[in-house]
Design a protein around this motif. Sequence first.
Motif, PDB file in Angstrom:
ATOM      1  N   GLY A   2       0.830  -1.191   0.000  1.00 18.76           N
ATOM      2  CA  GLY A   2       0.000   0.000   0.000  1.00 18.76           C
ATOM      3  C   GLY A   2       0.867   1.244   0.000  1.00 18.76           C
ATOM      4  O   GLY A   2       2.095   1.156   0.059  1.00 18.76           O
ATOM      5  N   PRO A   3       0.255   2.422  -0.034  1.00 25.32           N
ATOM      6  CA  PRO A   3       1.004   3.676  -0.120  1.00 25.32           C
ATOM      7  C   PRO A   3       1.654   4.103   1.185  1.00 25.32           C
ATOM      8  O   PRO A   3       2.435   5.049   1.210  1.00 25.32           O
ATOM      9  N   GLY A   4       1.359   3.403   2.267  1.00 31.87           N
ATOM     10  CA  GLY A   4       1.947   3.759   3.557  1.00 31.87           C
ATOM     11  C   GLY A   4       1.121   4.782   4.313  1.00 31.87           C
ATOM     12  O   GLY A   4       0.421   5.607   3.729  1.00 31.87           O
ATOM     13  N   THR A   5       1.204   4.714   5.638  1.00 35.05           N
ATOM     14  CA  THR A   5       0.577   5.708   6.525  1.00 35.05           C
ATOM     15  C   THR A   5       1.676   6.295   7.396  1.00 35.05           C
ATOM     16  O   THR A   5       2.335   5.567   8.134  1.00 35.05           O
TER      17      THR A   5
ATOM     18  N   TYR B 191      13.306  -3.921  -4.317  1.00 36.05           N
ATOM     19  CA  TYR B 191      12.184  -2.998  -4.322  1.00 36.05           C
ATOM     20  C   TYR B 191      12.732  -1.583  -4.440  1.00 36.05           C
ATOM     21  O   TYR B 191      13.791  -1.252  -3.905  1.00 36.05           O
ATOM     22  N   LYS B 192      11.973  -0.750  -5.120  1.00 37.07           N
ATOM     23  CA  LYS B 192      12.307   0.664  -5.292  1.00 37.07           C
ATOM     24  C   LYS B 192      11.306   1.488  -4.498  1.00 37.07           C
ATOM     25  O   LYS B 192      10.098   1.226  -4.543  1.00 37.07           O
ATOM     26  N   GLN B 193      11.823   2.490  -3.763  1.00 43.50           N
ATOM     27  CA  GLN B 193      10.940   3.402  -3.046  1.00 43.50           C
ATOM     28  C   GLN B 193      11.279   4.842  -3.437  1.00 43.50           C
ATOM     29  O   GLN B 193      12.221   5.427  -2.918  1.00 43.50           O
ATOM     30  N   PRO B 194      10.530   5.414  -4.363  1.00 47.13           N
ATOM     31  CA  PRO B 194      10.770   6.819  -4.739  1.00 47.13           C
ATOM     32  C   PRO B 194      10.282   7.747  -3.639  1.00 47.13           C
ATOM     33  O   PRO B 194       9.720   7.283  -2.633  1.00 47.13           O
ATOM     34  N   PRO B 195      10.479   9.055  -3.791  1.00 46.37           N
ATOM     35  CA  PRO B 195      10.037  10.005  -2.762  1.00 46.37           C
ATOM     36  C   PRO B 195       8.548   9.900  -2.427  1.00 46.37           C
ATOM     37  O   PRO B 195       8.126  10.264  -1.338  1.00 46.37           O
ATOM     38  N   SER B 196       7.751   9.374  -3.336  1.00 47.72           N
ATOM     39  CA  SER B 196       6.320   9.181  -3.056  1.00 47.72           C
ATOM     40  C   SER B 196       6.093   8.128  -1.973  1.00 47.72           C
ATOM     41  O   SER B 196       4.978   7.971  -1.487  1.00 47.72           O
ATOM     42  N   ARG B 197       7.137   7.399  -1.608  1.00 48.73           N
ATOM     43  CA  ARG B 197       7.236   6.318  -0.607  1.00 48.73           C
ATOM     44  C   ARG B 197       6.532   5.028  -1.007  1.00 48.73           C
ATOM     45  O   ARG B 197       6.538   4.059  -0.244  1.00 48.73           O
ATOM     46  N   GLN B 198       5.944   4.963  -2.200  1.00 50.95           N
ATOM     47  CA  GLN B 198       5.341   3.717  -2.663  1.00 50.95           C
ATOM     48  C   GLN B 198       6.430   2.670  -2.873  1.00 50.95           C
ATOM     49  O   GLN B 198       7.467   2.953  -3.454  1.00 50.95           O
ATOM     50  N   MET B 199       6.211   1.452  -2.405  1.00 46.74           N
ATOM     51  CA  MET B 199       7.158   0.362  -2.590  1.00 46.74           C
ATOM     52  C   MET B 199       6.815  -0.341  -3.908  1.00 46.74           C
ATOM     53  O   MET B 199       5.711  -0.849  -4.076  1.00 46.74           O
ATOM     54  N   ILE B 200       7.799  -0.396  -4.804  1.00 48.43           N
ATOM     55  CA  ILE B 200       7.568  -0.945  -6.142  1.00 48.43           C
ATOM     56  C   ILE B 200       8.556  -2.080  -6.381  1.00 48.43           C
ATOM     57  O   ILE B 200       9.765  -1.898  -6.227  1.00 48.43           O
ATOM     58  N   LEU B 201       8.042  -3.238  -6.761  1.00 43.44           N
ATOM     59  CA  LEU B 201       8.926  -4.352  -7.060  1.00 43.44           C
ATOM     60  C   LEU B 201       9.660  -4.089  -8.365  1.00 43.44           C
ATOM     61  O   LEU B 201       9.044  -3.795  -9.385  1.00 43.44           O
TER      62      LEU B 201
ATOM     63  N   ALA C 175      15.931   7.570  -9.723  1.00 36.45           N
ATOM     64  CA  ALA C 175      16.359   8.095  -8.426  1.00 36.45           C
ATOM     65  C   ALA C 175      15.364   7.673  -7.355  1.00 36.45           C
ATOM     66  O   ALA C 175      14.160   7.945  -7.465  1.00 36.45           O
ATOM     67  N   ALA C 176      15.851   6.963  -6.359  1.00 31.53           N
ATOM     68  CA  ALA C 176      14.978   6.400  -5.326  1.00 31.53           C
ATOM     69  C   ALA C 176      15.834   5.687  -4.298  1.00 31.53           C
ATOM     70  O   ALA C 176      17.049   5.540  -4.456  1.00 31.53           O
ATOM     71  N   MET C 177      15.174   5.195  -3.248  1.00 30.46           N
ATOM     72  CA  MET C 177      15.805   4.269  -2.298  1.00 30.46           C
ATOM     73  C   MET C 177      15.546   2.866  -2.833  1.00 30.46           C
ATOM     74  O   MET C 177      14.412   2.544  -3.224  1.00 30.46           O
ATOM     75  N   TYR C 178      16.581   2.055  -2.871  1.00 25.69           N
ATOM     76  CA  TYR C 178      16.450   0.674  -3.336  1.00 25.69           C
ATOM     77  C   TYR C 178      16.695  -0.281  -2.179  1.00 25.69           C
ATOM     78  O   TYR C 178      17.698  -0.195  -1.483  1.00 25.69           O
TER      79      TYR C 178
END
Lengths: 115, 115
Positions: free
Chosen positions: A107-110, B37-47, B87-90
Amino acid sequence: DTAVSQTPKYLVTQMGNDKSIKCEQNLGHDTMYWYKQDSKKFLKIMFSYNNKELIINETVPNRFSPKSPDKAHLNLHINSLELGDSAVYFCASSQILAGTETEQFFGPGTRLTVL
Amino acid sequence: AQTVTQSQPEMSVQEAETVTLSCTYDTSESDYYLFWYKQPPSRQMILVIRQEAYKQQNATENRFSVNFQKAAKSFSLKISDSQLGDAAMYFCAYGYGGATNKLIFGTGTLLAVQP
């Protein structure tokens, strides 16, 4: 269509309060999770539920109580909030298949801030 | 207990260049799964990509590929033709499936892409 949704996205509250975060998935998955991401971005499993049954409880204080009314929902209730509970909480879901590890959808996180 | 280590807290790459992010893990299991997993500034976790330990062939997904060295317990991610959107946290993650399915995450690598 959002696959895994969480509400609210932001939560600011006072120490000592009780709050809940809701999670819903529309992927038809049988397993749901709660992860906590601390201020240093470290992600750690808290709970997992499979078909509404608690499977994993990773040494989380009993102020945290997950509840799964059905396999599409996993809510997280936190009692007596403390400053150290401030973090981003992620809900995730996956479909457990025997002998395999399927992708977990997050999910998008809280973002919870305790003042 | 399984652990995942990412030794590079931050990395930087020029646009269109190639960068490799490192990950090592420790486990006594023979069957397991590895993920980036990639976490861009939007904080969504993306495989980004996944690898089954029983497969010798390295996984690839478009510009993303892994170098999986099972004996060395190493799982690096190569990003080719880097783009600003990379650009993101991996996060590197380990999973072993089954009823106690959970992901164990590394501490993350923050990737900056320079134009």
